[in-house]
Design an enzyme around this catalytic site. Sequence first.
Site, PDB file in Angstrom:
ATOM      1  N   ASP A 131      27.524  37.769  53.731  1.00 16.71           N
ATOM      2  CA  ASP A 131      28.616  36.615  53.822  1.00 16.71           C
ATOM      3  C   ASP A 131      28.103  35.462  54.681  1.00 16.71           C
ATOM      4  O   ASP A 131      28.710  34.884  55.507  1.00 16.71           O
ATOM      5  CB  ASP A 131      29.950  37.329  54.551  1.00 16.71           C
ATOM      6  N   GLY A 168      40.074  39.499  62.081  1.00 12.72           N
ATOM      7  CA  GLY A 168      40.777  39.130  63.274  1.00 12.72           C
ATOM      8  C   GLY A 168      40.558  37.945  63.856  1.00 12.72           C
ATOM      9  O   GLY A 168      39.712  37.184  63.158  1.00 12.72           O
TER      10      GLY A 168
END
Length: 837
Positions: free
Chosen positions: A618, A506
């Site tokens: 990540d 998003g």
Amino acid sequence: MPCAYVLHLLILLFLFPISACAKNNKVFIIIKGNQTILSFQSIFRLGFFIPSSTNGDSSPTSSNWYLGIWYASSPKPVYVWVANRNRPVSDPDSSTLELTSTGYLIVNNPRDGVVWQSDNKDPATDFRFSDSGNLILTGHDGSPVWQSFQNPTDTWLPGMNVTAQTAFTSWRTPSDPSPGFYSLRLSPTFNEFQLLHNGTTPYWSTGNWTGDSFVGVPEMTVPYIYTFSFANPYTPAASFRYIVTPSSSSDASPREPRLSRFVVDSNGQMEQFTWDPQTRYWNMFWSQPEDRCRVHGLCGRLGFCSSKLVEPCACIRGFRPENAAAWGSKDYSDGCSREYGESCDGRDTFEAVGDLRYDGVVETSRLQVSRSSCEKNCLGDCSCVGFYHNDKSNLCKMLLEAPMNIKNSSSWTGTTDDVLYIRDQIEKSSKRSVSRAIIVLCSVAGSISVLGSTLFVLLILLRKSKKTKKEEEDGFAVLNLKVFSFKELHKATNGFSEKLGHGGFGAVFKGTLQDSSTFVAVKRLERPGSGEGEFRAEVCTIGNIQHVNLVRLRGFCSENLHRLLVYDYMPNGSLSSYLSRTSPDLLTWETRFRIAVGTAKGIAYLHEGCRDCIIHCDIKPENILLDSDYNAKVSDFGLAKLVGRDFSRVLATMRGTWGYVAPEWISGLPITTKADVYSFGMTLLELIGGRRNVVSDTPGEKDEKEPEKWFFPPWAAREIIQGNIDLVVDSRLNGEYNNEEATRMATVAVWCIQDNEEIRPAMGTVVKMLEGVVEVTVPPPPKLIQALVSGDSYNGVGNGLSGTSCSEGRGCSDLMTGLSSPTGSRSSFGGKHPPSP
């Protein structure tokens, strides 16, 4: 009084005008009021102090004053010795440290009298304050008759000789120097150190001394930091001491030698710190026991201990802290008591709180009966606070005394089918708020793997319940988060008009909180099918953790289909925006090094500082944000994997970003924290070189060929191993960088990207390597890197990558960058020279 002594006092008066002599020379006043004395090289300071508060600021918490010794160079006072820890003084202005005519050292106050006195057998005629932090009284012949080193409090300093008579006792709380519940002593066999509760119950030990190290704590003896020595081992005359290896001139100035200390913390852990003169910060080298819940009796009677909580102790349902003020000061020893008082009217119920254990031995009554019969027997005995029952064997064990320091069985080895039931009052249970249920479910969850699901269920329950927004906020107080409405965040972001960036889940927008005019970053989750899971993961992961190098999650919104996360705003954006060779903003070397260390500390906290290991999954420049001072903040925990301390690795579907993903993950093997280490190493290379790891040459308009992809890591690793650091460092710096730091940083990067995860260092070690605390040797060339450079086949059997071939132009390139080389494309796996900027 001898003439020499008078002459010495006159010299002291000249050097330290804070001292004065009383009438008739009967008493020598060494310190009065707020005056202090520095050791010769200004390493330590001696004087009266008032402890700081536990919230990290310098505000006093009481009017109690103590005489103590602390480091003079530390921004926040770090106290290593306290004299009158049992009897503080209330009037510091008239308090004095005196050497009496009878040869004793005393702390005196007109209102309180003599509150402390040295216990030397022979009279003292002189004193000295050494740079080791030792306050020494000497006799007529100049030999010591008393030393603070022989009467320590909670801190073991270099040069301090520890014998069978030595005991280090913790502070009661972080802001209360009075003797606490935990102490460190030599064991009865005189060959190991033990941590004890109340001086009687050992709960942790270093393991036996082998002559070179302690079996259980190999970190406790690091030759290039400090060296232990011992005398007469395994006998009552045994003694241990350690000395600190002097720093080289490049590590610290001659006037600021390497500093180290061992501390018995008020929470019952033994911790070892080293001082970094560059950052002026104390780095924790290690702490034991790692699991705070293994500290005996930490949470007191009926207190529940959870390593998953920011604060380790909580009260189970139906109970509250016995002493709320003490709990606020991090003293949980009084435990918990019933929320609505004691009851024995036969109308109580029992709350199943799980497969739990507790400290100590609680007298029990054992029966072979059903669970309902076990309940009736407990209800009939007013001294019964609960019971264990095993549905398989029908074994009933009634607890006739309140258990101490209740904890999950996951803190122990093995499991059983015993379930603990705690007595509760049925008529009061319906009056408890939703927030109580949330605290119980969040703190007594059986395993960290269900924490995300638990929070999701709670969100549904909160949505369905007709509670006010204020009650919802109270319910999530345990997560230290604020619950926002969608209307609030829509207004704060001006209708989501100022977009800061966009990720896989998003967009992120800049906003301003109306009540405080504080800038925030609002992430609006948009990815279909995965948003809810990502939302739960991020809230559960960082809702309860705080660290200076982690982006702070302020709150969230879960309203209808809206999922939003609210973070602190980072005005300097992400690190990725500074790694383009055409970026107008150039980071100085000092800033780069600070970003590297800060990022490493943030990841190390996730791996080792949190009570349950968190694998970020990540790590990349886009997820390293920079505040107004360019301090690094690790962000974006949506992919994070939480791993219990009892598991060394976890099997997960492939996550993260190509180009930063460790080889073992792509091969489908279970991952460990070393996956983050690999990603950090790849990011570190980009930070050093000031370039992205994948560089594509842009072809001309008439050039029909694919752009050539050039891979920076293979070339950089080869040059780093060969010692050509200057070729790797960003050329735009024009040589303005610290060569020692650059060499250390680059070498660490190559260690991190080793294809064998077992060779990669842990993140805690990476921090120490970057800071120069741990020596950094030349790493072996990673086999994968070698294959990429030479074009040979790489057979990574050890990593489950059997048969991977780099000569095909695919395979290994996928591991390094996630970019295949289509037929006809031009790919270079680290050529002789990098492409021009």
